[in-house]
Design a protein around this motif. Structure first.
Motif, short mmCIF file in Angstrom:
data_model
loop_
_atom_site.label_atom_id
_atom_site.label_comp_id
_atom_site.label_asym_id
_atom_site.label_seq_id
_atom_site.Cartn_x
_atom_site.Cartn_y
_atom_site.Cartn_z
N LEU A 127 0.85 -1.19 0.00
CA LEU A 127 0.00 0.00 0.00
C LEU A 127 0.89 1.25 0.00
N LYS A 128 0.53 2.21 -0.80
CA LYS A 128 1.27 3.46 -0.82
C LYS A 128 1.02 4.23 0.47
N LEU A 129 1.96 5.09 0.80
CA LEU A 129 1.91 5.81 2.07
C LEU A 129 0.59 6.58 2.24
N GLU A 130 0.20 7.32 1.23
CA GLU A 130 -1.02 8.12 1.33
C GLU A 130 -2.26 7.24 1.44
N ASP A 131 -2.25 6.10 0.74
CA ASP A 131 -3.39 5.19 0.82
C ASP A 131 -3.50 4.56 2.20
N ALA A 132 -2.35 4.20 2.78
CA ALA A 132 -2.36 3.64 4.14
C ALA A 132 -2.85 4.68 5.15
N ARG A 133 -2.37 5.90 4.99
CA ARG A 133 -2.81 6.99 5.87
C ARG A 133 -4.31 7.19 5.76
N GLY A 134 -4.82 7.17 4.55
CA GLY A 134 -6.26 7.35 4.35
C GLY A 134 -7.07 6.24 5.00
N GLN A 135 -6.61 5.00 4.87
CA GLN A 135 -7.34 3.89 5.48
C GLN A 135 -7.33 3.99 7.00
N ILE A 136 -6.19 4.38 7.56
CA ILE A 136 -6.09 4.52 9.01
C ILE A 136 -7.02 5.61 9.52
N LEU A 137 -7.02 6.77 8.88
CA LEU A 137 -7.85 7.88 9.34
C LEU A 137 -9.33 7.54 9.18
N THR A 138 -9.69 6.82 8.11
CA THR A 138 -11.08 6.39 7.93
C THR A 138 -11.47 5.42 9.01
N TRP A 139 -10.57 4.45 9.31
CA TRP A 139 -10.83 3.47 10.38
C TRP A 139 -11.01 4.18 11.72
N ALA A 140 -10.09 5.11 12.03
CA ALA A 140 -10.12 5.79 13.33
C ALA A 140 -11.40 6.60 13.50
N ALA A 141 -11.83 7.26 12.43
CA ALA A 141 -13.04 8.09 12.52
C ALA A 141 -14.28 7.26 12.80
N ALA A 142 -14.23 5.98 12.44
CA ALA A 142 -15.40 5.10 12.63
C ALA A 142 -15.40 4.43 13.99
N GLN A 143 -14.34 4.60 14.78
CA GLN A 143 -14.27 3.94 16.08
C GLN A 143 -15.08 4.70 17.12
N PRO A 144 -15.92 4.00 17.88
CA PRO A 144 -16.71 4.69 18.92
C PRO A 144 -15.80 5.21 20.03
N GLY A 145 -16.06 6.41 20.46
CA GLY A 145 -15.33 6.96 21.59
C GLY A 145 -13.96 7.51 21.27
N VAL A 146 -13.58 7.60 19.99
CA VAL A 146 -12.27 8.15 19.66
C VAL A 146 -12.24 9.62 20.06
N THR A 147 -11.16 10.03 20.71
CA THR A 147 -11.07 11.39 21.24
C THR A 147 -10.38 12.32 20.26
N ARG A 181 8.14 -0.21 6.87
CA ARG A 181 8.03 1.05 7.62
C ARG A 181 6.56 1.48 7.72
N ILE A 182 5.81 1.31 6.64
CA ILE A 182 4.39 1.64 6.67
C ILE A 182 3.66 0.71 7.64
N LEU A 183 4.06 -0.55 7.69
CA LEU A 183 3.47 -1.48 8.65
C LEU A 183 3.69 -0.99 10.08
N GLU A 184 4.87 -0.47 10.37
CA GLU A 184 5.15 0.08 11.70
C GLU A 184 4.22 1.24 12.00
N LEU A 185 4.03 2.13 11.03
CA LEU A 185 3.14 3.27 11.23
C LEU A 185 1.70 2.83 11.47
N VAL A 186 1.27 1.84 10.71
CA VAL A 186 -0.10 1.32 10.87
C VAL A 186 -0.28 0.71 12.26
#
Length: 217
Positions: free
Chosen positions: A28-48, A70-75
């Motif tokens: 996964l490209k860096l920007e695509d991984a970042r996008g998936q993570i931010l989308t996942w985080a926004a959907a989590q209940p109670g995220v601050t 390295r992207i795996l580490e960030l994820v």
């Protein structure tokens, strides 16, 4: 009645794996991984708000390399910011102290867990197990990971091969190496070079074993 002696080439044909993969995996490209993570985080209940800020900061400042591992580490770090179970696992895997038992990762098998999280934390955890030479646990963990969902498929197939080789499971190791070298895009040179050497060693071991079988028939 004495059985006819089979040639080595016939034996190789009989035991050759039927697997024939056509699917190609790409990191996964860096920007695509970042996008998936931010989308996942926004959907989590109670995220601050602080967790969202920490995530944004992580993906802004910690970008020294865009290689798959390295992207795996960030994820993995991203999951740890938001998810308490992920935080415990990532902390345990990053600890330097020697351990006799692997960290608890049972939550990765819980129904309802996000498949992007379970695949990538499963790979992160499996890599840890291989590095600690816990090959039985590693192969079980890595075999459960969906290669289509990981950000770094090269690491998945490489560490599956290392775990299988550590258990002297020649055919599964060769299959994983074959997948790595033929079905993964942008494989790091350190993986492809090591995989080629492993492949030669394992093929020699397989031929030796088959030769011994032939002599017994």
């Amino acid at each position: 009645m004495r059985m006819p002696l089979l040639s080595l080439s016939v034996i190789l044909t009989l035991v050759a794996p039927a697997w024939s993969a056509s699917e190609v995996y790409a990191p996964l490209k860096l920007e695509d991984a970042r996008g998936q993570i931010l989308t996942w985080a926004a959907a989590q209940p109670g995220v601050t708000e602080k967790q969202q800020t920490d995530l944004a900061s992580l993906w802004t400042t910690d970008l020294a390399s865009d290689e798959g591992d390295r992207i795996l580490e960030l994820v993995a770090k991203s999951f740890a910011i938001v998810d308490a179970d992920a935080a415990k696992l990532v902390t345990a895997c990053n600890a330097t102290a020697s351990v006799l038992l692997p960290p608890d990762a049972a939550f990765l098998k819980q129904p309802g867990r996000d498949p992007f999280l379970t695949a990538n934390l499963g790979l992160f955890y499996g890599r840890y197990l291989v590095e600690r030479k816990m090959f039985d646990e590693a192969i079980d963990q890595l075999n459960s990971v969906d290669a289509r969902r990981v950000v770094d498929p090269a690491s998945l197939f490489f560490f599956k091969a290392v775990a299988a080789q550590g258990l002297l499971e020649v055919k599964p190791a060769l299959q994983s190496l074959d997948q790595l070298l033929k079905n993964v895009e942008r494989v790091p040179v350190r993986y492809s070079a090591t995989a080629t050497l492993m492949q030669a060693d394992l093929q020699a071991l397989e031929e030796k074993s088959l030769g011994e079988i032939a002599r017994l028939m």
